[in-house]
Design a protein around this motif. Structure first.
Motif, mmCIF file in Angstrom:
data_model
loop_
_atom_site.group_PDB
_atom_site.id
_atom_site.type_symbol
_atom_site.label_atom_id
_atom_site.label_comp_id
_atom_site.label_asym_id
_atom_site.label_seq_id
_atom_site.Cartn_x
_atom_site.Cartn_y
_atom_site.Cartn_z
ATOM 1 N N PRO A 1 0.814 -1.230 0.000
ATOM 2 C CA PRO A 1 0.000 0.000 0.000
ATOM 3 C C PRO A 1 0.846 1.278 0.000
ATOM 4 O O PRO A 1 0.513 2.248 -0.692
ATOM 5 N N LEU A 2 1.923 1.298 0.764
ATOM 6 C CA LEU A 2 2.796 2.470 0.779
ATOM 7 C C LEU A 2 3.450 2.658 -0.592
ATOM 8 O O LEU A 2 3.543 3.786 -1.087
ATOM 9 N N HIS A 3 3.882 1.581 -1.211
ATOM 10 C CA HIS A 3 4.483 1.651 -2.539
ATOM 11 C C HIS A 3 3.515 2.305 -3.525
ATOM 12 O O HIS A 3 3.876 3.225 -4.256
ATOM 13 N N ARG A 4 2.261 1.842 -3.517
ATOM 14 C CA ARG A 4 1.262 2.386 -4.446
ATOM 15 C C ARG A 4 0.949 3.844 -4.130
ATOM 16 O O ARG A 4 0.739 4.647 -5.031
ATOM 17 N N GLU A 5 0.919 4.187 -2.835
ATOM 18 C CA GLU A 5 0.665 5.586 -2.455
ATOM 19 C C GLU A 5 1.777 6.485 -2.986
ATOM 20 O O GLU A 5 1.518 7.567 -3.508
#
Length: 139
Positions: A121-125
């Motif tokens: 999720p952090l990567h996509r954010e």
């Protein structure tokens, strides 16, 4: 007339520089934020993600190192060092290919799957923040 006498194409050069700036912004943010929260760099995350994607395909588990090198844009030696770090951290494991004993397969461990799922999720954010038109260049 030499190639330096060719009229410049400012729009093309500007587009190239904008692409470089977006890549740099994304790469720096990925390395910094994934490193701080999950002890992963951009390349480590990319290897975990490629291995995760490979697991979703119905076939023998694990990717050959040489095939992985082509997809993560690292030299064979740089990838080997990176895999060594991931293996030492308990996130991946290596195995000899039973069909071709020269081949080495790499696969996620359960800890690697967990770390990947937590970090995704952090990567996509970060990608959304740095690569979308409204967020390009911020990091």
């Amino acid at each position: 007339m030499t190639e330096l006498d060719t009229p410049p194409d400012p729009a093309l050069v500007a587009e190239w520089r904008a692409l470089l700036a977006r890549h740099a912004a994304a790469a720096c943010a990925l390395d910094r934020e994934l490193g701080e929260r999950y002890d992963l760099g951009m390349s480590e995350f990319e290897v975990l993600e490629r291995l995760w994607e490979d697991e979703q395909a119905p076939r023998e588990a694990g990717l050959r190192v040489q095939d992985l090198a082509c997809t993560v844009h690292l030299s064979q030696s740089a990838l080997s060092r990176l895999i060594g770090r991931l293996e030492k951290a308990g996130l991946v494991e290596r195995a000899i290919c039973q069909v071709d004993r020269r081949g080495i397969y790499v696969a996620l461990t359960e800890d690697g799957r967990t770390r990947y799922r937590e970090a995704r999720p952090l990567h996509r954010e970060i990608l959304a923040r740095t690569l979308t038109d409204g967020g390009a260049g911020r990091g």
